[in-house]
Design a protein around this motif. Structure first.
Motif, PDB file in Angstrom:
ATOM      1  N   ILE A 189      -2.992 -41.560  29.496  1.00  0.00           N
ATOM      2  CA  ILE A 189      -3.621 -40.265  28.822  1.00  0.00           C
ATOM      3  C   ILE A 189      -3.143 -40.578  27.078  1.00  0.00           C
ATOM      4  CG2 ILE A 189      -2.146 -37.879  28.443  1.00  0.00           C
ATOM      5  CD1 ILE A 189      -5.127 -38.333  30.983  1.00  0.00           C
ATOM      6  N   ASP A 190      -2.206 -41.668  26.729  1.00  0.00           N
ATOM      7  CA  ASP A 190      -1.257 -41.063  25.476  1.00  0.00           C
ATOM      8  C   ASP A 190      -2.657 -41.278  24.282  1.00  0.00           C
ATOM      9  OD1 ASP A 190       0.820 -40.529  26.020  1.00  0.00           O
ATOM     10  OD2 ASP A 190       2.388 -42.378  26.379  1.00  0.00           O
ATOM     11  N   PHE A 191      -3.249 -42.881  24.852  1.00  0.00           N
ATOM     12  CA  PHE A 191      -4.532 -43.679  24.483  1.00  0.00           C
ATOM     13  C   PHE A 191      -4.840 -42.375  24.499  1.00  0.00           C
ATOM     14  CE2 PHE A 191      -3.259 -47.758  26.406  1.00  0.00           C
ATOM     15  CZ  PHE A 191      -2.771 -48.508  25.799  1.00  0.00           C
ATOM     16  N   ARG A 192      -5.591 -41.379  25.057  1.00  0.00           N
ATOM     17  CA  ARG A 192      -6.187 -40.732  24.686  1.00  0.00           C
ATOM     18  C   ARG A 192      -6.308 -39.470  23.581  1.00  0.00           C
ATOM     19  NH1 ARG A 192      -7.997 -36.014  27.609  1.00  0.00           N
ATOM     20  NH2 ARG A 192     -10.288 -35.876  28.164  1.00  0.00           N
ATOM     21  N   ASN A 193      -4.829 -39.694  23.629  1.00  0.00           N
ATOM     22  CA  ASN A 193      -4.247 -38.404  22.722  1.00  0.00           C
ATOM     23  C   ASN A 193      -3.784 -38.880  21.262  1.00  0.00           C
ATOM     24  OD1 ASN A 193      -4.623 -36.051  24.796  1.00  0.00           O
ATOM     25  ND2 ASN A 193      -2.247 -36.210  25.678  1.00  0.00           N
ATOM     26  N   GLY A 194      -4.042 -40.522  21.597  1.00  0.00           N
ATOM     27  CA  GLY A 194      -3.733 -40.866  20.071  1.00  0.00           C
ATOM     28  C   GLY A 194      -3.153 -41.598  20.429  1.00  0.00           C
ATOM     29  N   LYS A 195      -1.907 -41.700  20.656  1.00  0.00           N
ATOM     30  CA  LYS A 195      -0.893 -42.399  20.808  1.00  0.00           C
ATOM     31  C   LYS A 195      -0.928 -43.707  21.089  1.00  0.00           C
ATOM     32  CE  LYS A 195       1.196 -38.096  22.037  1.00  0.00           C
ATOM     33  NZ  LYS A 195       1.173 -37.128  23.143  1.00  0.00           N
ATOM     34  N   ARG A 196       0.161 -44.265  20.403  1.00  0.00           N
ATOM     35  CA  ARG A 196       0.838 -45.455  20.397  1.00  0.00           C
ATOM     36  C   ARG A 196      -0.326 -46.552  19.917  1.00  0.00           C
ATOM     37  NH1 ARG A 196       2.956 -47.166  25.501  1.00  0.00           N
ATOM     38  NH2 ARG A 196       3.207 -45.500  26.937  1.00  0.00           N
ATOM     39  N   ASN A 197      -0.549 -46.196  18.965  1.00  0.00           N
ATOM     40  CA  ASN A 197      -1.663 -47.164  18.365  1.00  0.00           C
ATOM     41  C   ASN A 197      -2.174 -48.579  18.483  1.00  0.00           C
ATOM     42  OD1 ASN A 197      -1.799 -47.463  15.516  1.00  0.00           O
ATOM     43  ND2 ASN A 197      -0.361 -48.827  14.917  1.00  0.00           N
ATOM     44  N   HIS A 217     -11.864 -46.766  24.051  1.00  0.00           N
ATOM     45  CA  HIS A 217     -12.469 -46.497  25.946  1.00  0.00           C
ATOM     46  C   HIS A 217     -11.400 -45.337  26.297  1.00  0.00           C
ATOM     47  CE1 HIS A 217     -14.403 -50.037  25.692  1.00  0.00           C
ATOM     48  NE2 HIS A 217     -13.618 -50.519  24.805  1.00  0.00           N
ATOM     49  N   ALA A 218     -10.268 -44.981  26.438  1.00  0.00           N
ATOM     50  CA  ALA A 218      -9.952 -43.497  27.296  1.00  0.00           C
ATOM     51  C   ALA A 218     -10.368 -42.461  26.632  1.00  0.00           C
ATOM     52  CB  ALA A 218      -8.338 -44.001  27.012  1.00  0.00           C
ATOM     53  N   LYS A 219     -11.235 -42.405  25.363  1.00  0.00           N
ATOM     54  CA  LYS A 219     -11.227 -41.121  25.461  1.00  0.00           C
ATOM     55  C   LYS A 219     -12.858 -40.886  25.889  1.00  0.00           C
ATOM     56  CE  LYS A 219      -9.001 -40.663  20.929  1.00  0.00           C
ATOM     57  NZ  LYS A 219      -8.816 -40.853  19.823  1.00  0.00           N
ATOM     58  N   GLY A 220     -13.165 -41.676  26.702  1.00  0.00           N
ATOM     59  CA  GLY A 220     -14.834 -42.122  27.127  1.00  0.00           C
ATOM     60  C   GLY A 220     -14.857 -41.211  28.396  1.00  0.00           C
ATOM     61  N   TYR A 221     -13.212 -41.011  29.137  1.00  0.00           N
ATOM     62  CA  TYR A 221     -13.366 -40.606  30.678  1.00  0.00           C
ATOM     63  C   TYR A 221     -12.406 -39.287  30.920  1.00  0.00           C
ATOM     64  CZ  TYR A 221     -14.140 -45.102  31.642  1.00  0.00           C
ATOM     65  OH  TYR A 221     -14.546 -46.505  31.703  1.00  0.00           O
ATOM     66  N   THR A 222     -12.194 -37.889  31.383  1.00  0.00           N
ATOM     67  CA  THR A 222     -11.466 -36.988  31.545  1.00  0.00           C
ATOM     68  C   THR A 222     -10.334 -37.241  32.277  1.00  0.00           C
ATOM     69  OG1 THR A 222     -12.367 -36.519  34.380  1.00  0.00           O
ATOM     70  CG2 THR A 222     -13.348 -35.342  32.113  1.00  0.00           C
ATOM     71  N   GLU A 223      -9.356 -36.294  32.079  1.00  0.00           N
ATOM     72  CA  GLU A 223      -8.408 -36.946  32.769  1.00  0.00           C
ATOM     73  C   GLU A 223      -7.759 -36.836  34.399  1.00  0.00           C
ATOM     74  OE1 GLU A 223      -5.316 -34.083  31.169  1.00  0.00           O
ATOM     75  OE2 GLU A 223      -5.276 -34.375  29.419  1.00  0.00           O
ATOM     76  N   THR A 262     -31.193 -41.325  31.951  1.00  0.00           N
ATOM     77  CA  THR A 262     -30.811 -42.539  31.296  1.00  0.00           C
ATOM     78  C   THR A 262     -29.246 -42.697  31.189  1.00  0.00           C
ATOM     79  OG1 THR A 262     -31.125 -43.541  28.753  1.00  0.00           O
ATOM     80  CG2 THR A 262     -31.222 -41.419  28.471  1.00  0.00           C
ATOM     81  N   ILE A 263     -28.814 -43.676  30.397  1.00  0.00           N
ATOM     82  CA  ILE A 263     -26.852 -43.620  30.090  1.00  0.00           C
ATOM     83  C   ILE A 263     -27.253 -43.220  28.356  1.00  0.00           C
ATOM     84  CG2 ILE A 263     -26.170 -44.366  32.079  1.00  0.00           C
ATOM     85  CD1 ILE A 263     -26.396 -47.270  30.375  1.00  0.00           C
ATOM     86  N   VAL A 264     -25.928 -42.420  27.789  1.00  0.00           N
ATOM     87  CA  VAL A 264     -25.839 -41.763  27.351  1.00  0.00           C
ATOM     88  C   VAL A 264     -24.469 -41.927  26.371  1.00  0.00           C
ATOM     89  CG1 VAL A 264     -27.643 -39.525  27.582  1.00  0.00           C
ATOM     90  CG2 VAL A 264     -25.088 -39.635  28.310  1.00  0.00           C
ATOM     91  N   ALA A 265     -24.184 -41.793  24.753  1.00  0.00           N
ATOM     92  CA  ALA A 265     -22.424 -41.886  24.611  1.00  0.00           C
ATOM     93  C   ALA A 265     -21.986 -40.858  25.095  1.00  0.00           C
ATOM     94  CB  ALA A 265     -22.747 -42.442  23.443  1.00  0.00           C
ATOM     95  N   VAL A 266     -20.564 -41.256  25.840  1.00  0.00           N
ATOM     96  CA  VAL A 266     -19.891 -39.937  26.304  1.00  0.00           C
ATOM     97  C   VAL A 266     -19.196 -39.470  24.311  1.00  0.00           C
ATOM     98  CG1 VAL A 266     -17.454 -38.918  27.180  1.00  0.00           C
ATOM     99  CG2 VAL A 266     -18.465 -40.862  28.103  1.00  0.00           C
ATOM    100  N   PRO A 267     -19.291 -38.410  24.198  1.00  0.00           N
ATOM    101  CA  PRO A 267     -18.582 -38.123  22.413  1.00  0.00           C
ATOM    102  C   PRO A 267     -17.635 -38.109  22.795  1.00  0.00           C
ATOM    103  CG  PRO A 267     -20.265 -35.877  24.117  1.00  0.00           C
ATOM    104  CD  PRO A 267     -19.965 -37.151  24.701  1.00  0.00           C
ATOM    105  N   GLY A 268     -17.209 -38.196  21.563  1.00  0.00           N
ATOM    106  CA  GLY A 268     -15.624 -38.268  21.129  1.00  0.00           C
ATOM    107  C   GLY A 268     -14.922 -39.718  21.122  1.00  0.00           C
ATOM    108  N   ALA A 269     -16.202 -40.635  22.181  1.00  0.00           N
ATOM    109  CA  ALA A 269     -15.026 -42.051  22.837  1.00  0.00           C
ATOM    110  C   ALA A 269     -15.635 -43.302  22.126  1.00  0.00           C
ATOM    111  CB  ALA A 269     -15.759 -42.667  24.186  1.00  0.00           C
TER     112      ALA A 269
END
Lengths: 102, 424
Positions: free
Chosen positions: A66-74, A81-87, B387-394
């Protein structure tokens, strides 16, 4: 409908500490978590560089994700990667990883 | 039996149904899967099939006795890594994971009778076939490079192995102030950032041993294919006066003996060492088996990697017609392998396939002997577009090159090899 049933079940499973792992097999999250092993090594056992995930607790890993997803920890790469997933997805992935044998 | 019907009736419940260990061990019992090609895609698929369908017999057919990793092989050309570090045996797949590894080549695939024939003469029947043949080179598109002798004079070094060493040797033997030149084919190609990393690592090596040498990069594409800003910065600043980058350079012909390459608009260029990376398509086997689409790549269903043309045959790795915006990389091959293995396991278990696979890509590139950069992306299946698409923001690029990322890049290369071959 199916999806919301799945989410509810997943939430229940994730909420029950320990028992979720024993009572159920979240195949989808097993597959999502396996994607991480390309960097973190087989079953999360890293040969160096990337931290090992094997042996860590689900809650500890979830908090870091969650920290990585929120832009923390540098981090160098984990934010990408973490931003590619929902919580909710990260919760289920952490639960799978957290119960792997060391 | 009751359990099977129950599982089949509800995908949602199936995802969370109680599956005792004994039942899990039965998944795939009696089923035969044959995987052809033991690279990052095929080897990982064989291993994960044994994990997720432990009842199935899994046979991996691979012509090479050892696995040589392409990622990091530009560092071998740059002289800062040994190919021994990138070489692994297939033993672990057999001894630890119960994959039957056959060292042979495939001569025929018969989807009608569902069996393949090996050069050694034997036939292997399958319930599911996974093909991971990698890439083939289209030398017919390169006048002057049609003979084996010419190809030997002008190495591609785009599959790690003897040519990697050969290129390294020639760069070391270049006269002081000599010219190294490379040609990059039109996309799609294996490892889109690879050519630019190679230019950087050759320049980095020459700067140490041959500082007045030149590195000429002729690109058939209109611009740098990946990590554009970061490579453009390296060419313009880090290797100022040494690397010259020329876009839109269409290959016309090469005289391998004199080392003179003719371009459509740039005339003739002579170099002491040429490295021509040929245009690419799916590995021969996939095309022979009728799996190739019009452009020479294999169209697949991104939920299972089953061929859109031939049922019960799956294609993974560089040979597929990649989803728009996704690269042909070792990381993607590893990820596709797992989606494919999970789909085959689900099929054997009578479960629905995962409707939303999420996979990732990361390509690390070195810009010098000590510093690296990355590009990353996370992709999910989109039902509407199939198809597969990029997750926005990631995903994204490194802010700048660093030694920390060089360390992570090497670690990645070892971890992905371990994951693929089932070691540690």
């Amino acid at each position: 409908m199916l999806r919301s049933a799945l989410l509810t079940l997943a939430a229940v499973a994730a909420w029950m500490p320990g028992s979720a792992a024993l009572a159920s097999e979240d195949h989808q999250a097993v597959q999502w978590a396996a994607a991480c092993f390309a960097c973190h090594g087989p079953e999360g056992r890293s040969d160096g560089g990337m931290p090992s995930l094997a042996g860590q607790t689900a809650d500890g890993m979830y908090a870091m994700l969650i920290d990585f997803r929120n832009g923390k920890r540098n981090p160098t790469v984990m934010h990408h990667h973490a931003k590619g997933y929902t919580e909710e997805q990260l919760r289920r992935i952490a639960d799978i990883l957290g119960r792997r044998p060391n | 039996m009751q359990r099977r019907q129950f599982l089949r009736h509800s995908a949602a419940l199936a995802a969370l149904a109680a599956v005792p260990a004994a039942a899990r061990a039965q998944v795939g019992r009696g089923a035969r899967v044959v995987v052809v090609g033991g690279g990052f895609a095929g080897a990982a698929c064989a291993r994960y099939l044994r994990l997720w369908a432990p009842g199935a017999s899994v046979t991996l057919v691979e012509a090479a006795r050892e696995f040589v990793s392409c990622p990091m092989s530009n560092r071998v050309i740059g002289g800062t890594m040994s190919i021994r570090d990138l070489t692994r045996r297939y033993d672990g797949l057999a001894s630890r994971h119960g994959v039957r590894v056959i060292n042979d080549t495939v001569t025929a695939i018969d989807p009608a009778t569902r069996q393949i024939t090996l050069a050694g003469g034997s036939a292997l029947p399958y319930d599911r076939l996974v093909i991971a043949p990698g890439i083939a080179f289209d030398y017919a598109a390169l006048p002057g490079l049609n003979s084996a002798a010419a190809q030997e004079r002008v190495p591609h070094a785009w599959k790690a192995g003897p040519q990697t060493h050969e290129l390294r040797r020639r760069i070391g033997a270049m006269p002081q102030g000599g010219v190294f030149a490379m040609h990059i084919p039109k996309a799609p190609l294996r490892c889109p950032p690879g050519p630019y990393e190679r230019a950087c690592l050759v320049a980095s090596a020459l700067r140490r041993s041959n500082p007045t040498a030149k590195v000429l990069v002729f690109d058939a594409n209109p611009g740098i294919l990946a990590k554009r800003e970061l490579f453009a910065d390296a060419f313009a600043n880090r290797y100022k006066g040494m690397i010259e980058y020329v876009p839109n350079a269409g290959f016309e012909a090469i005289d391998a003996a004199s080392g003179e390459l003719s371009f459509d608009v740039h005339g003739k260029v002579r170099a002491d060492v040429w490295n021509v990376i040929p245009p690419q398509r799916a590995g021969e086997l996939a095309l022979q088996a009728g799996l190739g689409g019009g452009q020479g790549w294999c169209e697949v269903d991104f939920l299972s990697y089953e061929s859109r043309l031939v049922p019960a045959v799956h294609v993974i790795g560089d040979a597929i017609a990649s989803a728009p915006g996704t690269p042909k990389s070792a990381h993607m091959a590893n990820q596709q392998a797992k989606v494919c293995a999970a789909a085959i396991a689900a099929h054997f278990a009578g479960r629905a396939v995962n409707p939303e696979p999420i996979i990732a890509n990361t390509c690390y590139s070195f810009v010098s002997d000590k510093e690296a950069i990355h590009i990353a992306g996370v992709y999910r299946y989109d039902d509407g577009q199939r198809t597969i698409v990029a997750v926005p923001g990631a995903g994204g690029l490194s802010a700048r090159a660093s030694g920390e990322e060089a360390f992570m890049a090497v670690a990645w290369s070892f971890n992905i090899l371990n994951d693929t071959l089932g070691m540690i």
